[in-house]
Write an enzyme that holds these catalytic residues in place. Structure first.
Site, mmCIF file in Angstrom:
data_model
loop_
_atom_site.group_PDB
_atom_site.id
_atom_site.type_symbol
_atom_site.label_atom_id
_atom_site.label_comp_id
_atom_site.label_asym_id
_atom_site.label_seq_id
_atom_site.Cartn_x
_atom_site.Cartn_y
_atom_site.Cartn_z
ATOM 1 N N ASP A 145 0.824 -1.204 0.000
ATOM 2 C CA ASP A 145 0.000 0.000 0.000
ATOM 3 C C ASP A 145 0.866 1.265 0.000
ATOM 4 O O ASP A 145 2.003 1.238 -0.484
ATOM 5 C CB ASP A 145 -0.960 -0.048 1.207
ATOM 6 N N HIS A 210 -3.949 6.023 3.286
ATOM 7 C CA HIS A 210 -4.610 4.788 2.840
ATOM 8 C C HIS A 210 -3.966 3.541 3.453
ATOM 9 O O HIS A 210 -4.661 2.664 3.984
ATOM 10 C CB HIS A 210 -4.549 4.751 1.309
ATOM 11 N N SER A 545 -11.197 -1.037 -1.094
ATOM 12 C CA SER A 545 -9.940 -0.962 -0.341
ATOM 13 C C SER A 545 -10.142 -1.223 1.141
ATOM 14 O O SER A 545 -9.260 -1.759 1.802
ATOM 15 C CB SER A 545 -9.350 0.456 -0.447
#
Ligand SMILES: *[C@@H]1O[C@H](CO)[C@@H](O)[C@H](O)[C@H]1NC(C)=O
Ligand SMILES: *[C@@H]1O[C@H](CO)[C@@H](O)[C@H](O)[C@H]1NC(C)=O
Ligand SMILES: *[C@@H]1O[C@H](CO)[C@@H](O)[C@H](O)[C@H]1NC(C)=O
Ligand SMILES: *[C@@H]1O[C@H](CO)[C@@H](O)[C@H](O)[C@H]1NC(C)=O
Ligand SMILES: *[C@@H]1O[C@H](CO)[C@@H](O)[C@H](O)[C@H]1NC(C)=O
Ligand SMILES: CC(=O)N[C@H]1CO[C@H](CO)[C@@H](O)[C@@H]1O
Length: 767
Positions: A145, A210, A545
C-alpha cells in the site's frame, strides 16, 4: 463496455502486451517494461546473471534495471524501447513482457456488526464464540500500500511477544522513518523506488493515509475511545489484533507501480508473511491478462508458497463485468455497508426534517433560517440548464447563490461532488444539498462546509416545498452516527461486479465485507480536510480498499487457529460459511433495494466465527492453477516455467479447453455456455477438517426455476481428518434462458453448513 472485456486472446508463444487507450496508461508512461520469467528456480545468484545475459543481448548497452526479481519469482523491470521489449519477449525462458502499469488505490463498529450478523443464523453457528483478542498464533500480514504511520496507537505492541523467529523481513530506514519505528506489531517495513526517478518518498512512511487505514483494519491493536472528531466513537481494532504487520510501500501519491508491486511480492514471500493484503488494482477499463498483471503474477507465486493473497474487487460498480484482481488463486472482496449511518439532516421551514448523509464541520444555525435555492434558478445566461442544475463551475450567478443553501443535482458525471462544493462555497453559498441516490448510500467527509446528500425521492419533497413557499428556508444539521441502521449489509453501489472478464467459469468476486464508512487509523499530520482542528488520528473511508483488509484480518485469524491450513483451505472456509441475509432477516440487497446476486457478493458476507470451523473445505493447489492456465489456453512451454516445483513432471491435461475451467476445485461453481440441449457435469472434492468423529453430510440444493441440479452422491461420509470425498454436480436447463441463473449447494451434517453458490450462464464467452 462489456464487449471489450469478452475478447479472449490465446497466446501461443511468449508475447508482449501493450495496454493502450486507458487513462491510467496514458497518465504516466515511465518507459519501464516488466520481463517475467516464471518461478525462481535457483537462489544462488545465477538468476541475476541470467537477467544480465538477457539484457546484454540488446544492441544498446547500459540499460538500467529498475527492479530485479530473483528470490521467489524470476524477472526484472527495465527501461526498454518497444523494439527491445519485443526482442526480449522472443527469448527462451521469457513468459511475458509488458509495460509497467500505474495502478490506482481502490479507496470499530464494523467488527461488532459482523459478529451481530452471526446471531441471525444461530442454528448453525459453532457453539463457542471465540474472542479474537486473545490466543492468536503468530500470523504475519503483509500489506502492499502507501506505507504506514508507525506512531498510530493501532500499531502499539504492548500485548505482543517476541517476533516469530521465522520472520526474515526488514525494517528499512528512510525519510522520517527509523529502525525504532518498527516494533513487535509492525515487524517489517520496505519501500520501493525507481533508481532513475528523483523522489522525496524514499521511506516506508505513509503520507497519504490509505496504507495506515488498511493496515489498522487488518491487524491493528485495540485502541479504546477511537473516533472521528467524536463520531463513531468506540474501540477500534483490526480483524486480527494479535497478528504482526509488515508494510510494503509500493504506492506514491501518483499511484502504485506494477514493477514495485512485483518486487514487494518477491520480498514478502521470502520474508515469511502468511497473508498478503492488496487494496489496489487495475481499473475496469483496462483489465490485464493474468500473465501481464503484476498482482496476478505475484499472487500466483505467493499461493505456491502457501501464502493467501486477498485483494479488493475494485470501485467501478455497479456496471457488470467490472471486477478486477480475479485470478483463481486470489481471494477477491467486494464492499458492503455496515449498520451505521452518518446522518446530516436537512430541516425545512415548518421544521420538516429530511434525512441526509455526510460528515460536515459547519456552524449553521439549527433553525431553518437560511434561504434555499435550486441551482437551476441561479443559471448564468451563457450556461445550459443542466450545467446550472448540477452546480458545475461557471454555470451559476453569484448574486443569486450568496448567503443561501443550494440544492444541486449530480446526474451529469462531469464534475466531482468536491468541485461542486468548492463552486458553491466560492460563490458565497452557505450550504449544499446534493441530490444523488448512489452517494446517499455512502458516507463522505466534506470538511468545514455544511454539505449533505439526499435521495432523489427526498429531493422532490424539498423541491415541492420550495415551489409552495415564497420564501423557502432550511438548515443542515450536525452529523450524528446512527447505529443499528437497517437494512445492512447492502452492497455498496461503487463495488465492482462480476462476472469476471477473465472467465465466466470462476465466480468473482468471492465474498463481500464492510467497505462503507469504515473508521480506522490515519496519518498523524493531515489537517487538509479540517482546517483549524487538530489532525484526526482516525478517519472514515469507503471503498473495496476498506473491505479487503477486513478479510485479510479474518484470514489471518483463521490461519492462527488452523496453522497447518494452506491458502485455498482458508479461502474455502471464508467462502462456504458466508451469509446471504441482512439484519432484517431478508436477502442482502444492493443499493437499489434489489436482491443481491453472487455477481455482487460472491458467496456472501463473511462470517467472523463460522469461518474458523467450516467442517469441510475445497482445496486447490499449484497443479490445479497450472491446469487452469492450460484450460485457458496458455501453452505448455510458458506454463512449465511459471511454477517452481511441478515444472518438470507437469503436462497439460489432454483435451484442455476452457470448458474444463468449471472443474477447478473452487468453493463456488460457475458454468457458462449451458444451452438447454445438453447437460454439464462438474466435479468437486471436499476435505474433512472437523476431526476424527464420523460424520455424514447431506447435500441440499437451492435451484432457480428452469435449472435442474443433481448432486451424485447426495450423501458423503467422513471418518478422519484430512479425508477427501468427491462428488459430481449435473446441471441442465429446462429451456434456454437469457438471464444468468443463481442457486446453491449446501452440505450439512447438523453441525456445519458448507455452502457453495452456483452461477449458470447460457452464454459462453470462453469461445
Ligand atoms: C547456481 O545454480 C545453478 C543451477 O541451479 C548452477 O548451474 C550454477 O553453477 C550455480 N552457480 C553458482 C555460482 O553456484
Ligand atoms: C519445493 O520443493 C522443495 C524441495 O523439494 C521444498 O523444500 C519447497 O518447500 C518446495 N516449494 C514449494 C513452493 O512447494
Ligand atoms: C415546481 O414547479 C414547477 C413549475 O411550476 C414544476 O414544473 C415542477 O414540477 C414543480 N416541482 C415539484 C417538485 O413540485
Ligand atoms: C506529514 O509528515 C510527513 C512525514 O514527516 C511529511 O512528509 C508531510 O509533508 C507531512 N504533511 C503535512 C501536511 O504536514
Ligand atoms: C494437487 O492436488 C492433486 C489432487 O488432489 C494431487 O494429485 C497433486 O499431486 C497435488 N499437487 C501438488 C503439487 O501438491
Ligand atoms: C462531525 C461534526 O463536527 N459535525 C458538525 C456538522 O455541523 C454542525 C453544525 O451545523 C456541527 O454542530 C457538527 O459538529
Amino acid at each position: 463496455m462489456k464487449g471489450a472485456f469478452a475478447i479472449f486472446l490465446f497466446f501461443l508463444s511468449s508475447f508482449v502486451s501493450f495496454p493502450g487507450g486507458t487513462k491510467a496508461a496514458q497518465a504516466k508512461d515511465n518507459g519501464v517494461y516488466i520481463v517475467y520469467m516464471g518461478a525462481a528456480a535457483s537462489t544462488n545468484g545465477s538468476l541475476r546473471y541470467e537477467h544480465a545475459q538477457l539484457l546484454s543481448s540488446l544492441k544498446r548497452k547500459g540499460t538500467t534495471v529498475v527492479h530485479s526479481y530473483s528470490r521467489s519469482l524470476s524477472g526484472f523491470a527495465a527501461r526498454l524501447s518497444e523494439e527491445e521489449a519485443r526482442s526480449i519477449a522472443q527469448k527462451p525462458g521469457v513468459i511475458s513482457v509488458f509495460k509497467d502499469p500505474l495502478l490506482p488505490l481502490h479507496t470499530t463498529r464494523s467488527w461488532d456488526f459482523l459478529k451481530y450478523q452471526i446471531d441471525l443464523e444461530i442454528d448453525s453457528s459453532p457453539s463457542s464464540d471465540p474472542d479474537f483478542s486473545t490466543q492468536e498464533y503468530d500470523t504475519i500480514i503483509g500489506i502492499m500500500d502507501t506505507g504506514i504511520w508507525p506512531e498510530s496507537k493501532s500499531f502499539d505492541d504492548k500485548d505482543l511477544g517476541v517476533i516469530p523467529p521465522r520472520w526474515k523481513g526488514k525494517c528499512m530506514e528512510g525519510n522520517d522513518f527509523h529502525q525504532s519505528n518498527c516494533n513487535r506489531k509492525l515487524i517489517g517495513a520496505r519501500f520501493y523506488v525507481d533508481p532513475d526517478e528523483v523522489t522525496a518518498d524514499r521511506s516506508p512512511r505513509d503520507v497519504q493515509g490509505h496504507g495506515t487505514h488498511v493496515a489498522s483494519t487488518a491487524g491493528g491493536s485495540a485502541v479504546p475511545d477511537a473516533s472521528f472528531y467524536g463520531l463513531a466513537a468506540g474501540t477500534a481494532k483490526g480483524g486480527s489484533p494479535g497478528s504482526r504487520i509488515a508494510i510494503y510501500r509500493v504506492c506514491s501519491p501518483e499511484g502504485c507501480q506494477g514493477s514495485a508491486i512485483l518486487a514487494a511480492f518477491d520480498d514478502a514471500i521470502s520474508d515469511g508473511v502468511d497473508v498478503v493484503s492488496v487494496s489496489l488494482g487495475a481499473s475496469a477499463m483496462s483489465i490485464p491478462e493474468v500473465t501481464s498483471d503484476p498482482i496476478a503474477i505475484g499472487a500466483f507465486h505467493a499461493a505456491e508458497n502457501g501464502i493467501l493473497v486477498v485483494c479488493s474487487a475494485g470501485n467501478d460498480g455497479p456496471s457488470s463485468g467490472t471486477v478486477v484482481n480475479a485470478a483463481p488463486w486470489i481471494l477477491t472482496v467486494s464492499a458492503s455497508t455496515i449498520d451505521r449511518d452518518f446522518e446530516s439532516d436537512v430541516v425545512l421551514g415548518g421544521n420538516k426534517v429530511i434525512k441526509g448523509e455526510g460528515i460536515n464541520f459547519s456552524n449553521l444555525d439549527k433553525q431553518p433560517v437560511h434561504p434555499l435555492i435550486y441551482a437551476k434558478s441561479a443559471r448564468q445566461s451563457e450556461a445550459l440548464e443542466s450545467e446550472a442544475r448540477n452546480c458545475n463551475p461557471s454555470s451559476m450567478d453569484a448574486t443569486k447563490i450568496k448567503g443561501k443553501i443550494v440544492v444541486c443535482d449530480n446526474d451529469d458525471n462531469e464534475y466531482s461532488k468536491e468541485s461542486k462544493l468548492e463552486e458553491v462555497k466560492d460563490l458565497g453559498g452557505v450550504g449544499l444539498i446534493l441530490v444523488d441516490d448512489e452517494e446517499r448510500s455512502v458516507t463522505s467527509t466534506y470538511g468545514t462546509f455544511p454539505m449533505t446528500v439526499v435521495s432523489s425521492k427526498d429531493a422532490s419533497e424539498i423541491l415541492s416545498y420550495m415551489n409552495s413557499s415564497s420564501n423557502p428556508v432550511a438548515s443542515v444539521l450536525a452529523t450524528v452516527a446512527v447505529a443499528n441502521y437497517k437494512p445492512a449489509p447492502s452492497i455498496a453501489y461503487f463495488s465492482s461486479r462480476g462476472p469476471s472478464s477473465i472467465t465466466k467459469d470462476i465466480l468473482k468476486p468471492d465474498v463481500t465485507a464492510p467497505g462503507v464508512a469504515i473508521l480506522a487509523a490515519w496519518i498523524g499530520n493531515d489537517t487538509a480536510g479540517t482546517p483549524g482542528k487538530a489532525a484526526p488520528s482516525f478517519n472514515v473511508l469507503s471503498g473495496t480498499s476498506m473491505a479487503c483488509p477486513h478479510v485479510s484480518g479474518l484470514a489471518a485469524t483463521v490461519k492462527s487457529r488452523n496453522p497447518t491450513w494452506g491458502p485455498s483451505a482458508i479461502r474455502s472456509a471464508i467462502m462456504t460459511t458466508a451469509i446471504q441475509s441482512n439484519n432484517l432477516r431478508g436477502p442482502i440487497t444492493t443499493h437499489t433495494g434489489a436482491a443481491a446476486t453472487p455477481y455482487d457478493y460472491g458467496a456472501g458476507e463473511v462470517s467472523t466465527t463460522r469461518s474458523l470451523q467450516p467442517g469441510l473445505v475445497y482445496e486447490t493447489n499449484t497443479t490445479d492453477y497450472l491446469n487452469f492456465l492450460c484450460y485457458y489456453g496458455y501453452n505448455i512451454a510458458q506454463i512449465k516455467h511459471i511454477a517452481r516445483n511441478v515444472s518438470d513432471s507437469f503436462s497439460c491435461p489432454p483435451d484442455s479447453s476452457p470448458n474444463l475451467i468449471s472443474n477447478i476445485n473452487y468453493p463456488s461453481i460457475a458454468i457458462s455456455g449451458l444451452d438447454g440441449k445438453r447437460s454439464k457435469t462438474v466435479f468437486r472434492t471436499l476435505t474433512n477438517v472437523a476431526g476424527d468423529d464420523a460424520a455424514i453430510y447431506t447435500a441440499s440444493i437451492d435451484s432457480p426455476e428452469g435449472l435442474i441440479v443433481k448432486v451424485v452422491p447426495s450423501k458423503l461420509k467422513f471418518e478422519k481428518t484430512g479425508q477427501k470425498q468427491s462428488y459430481q454436480v449435473v446441471l441442465s436447463l429446462q429451456s434456454s434462458v437469457k438471464e444468468d441463473l443463481f442457486g446453491s449447494i449446501t452440505w450439512t451434517n447438523g453441525q456445519y453448513k458448507v455452502r457453495s453458490p452456483i452461477v449458470v450462464s447460457s452464454r459462453s464467452d470462453n469461445l
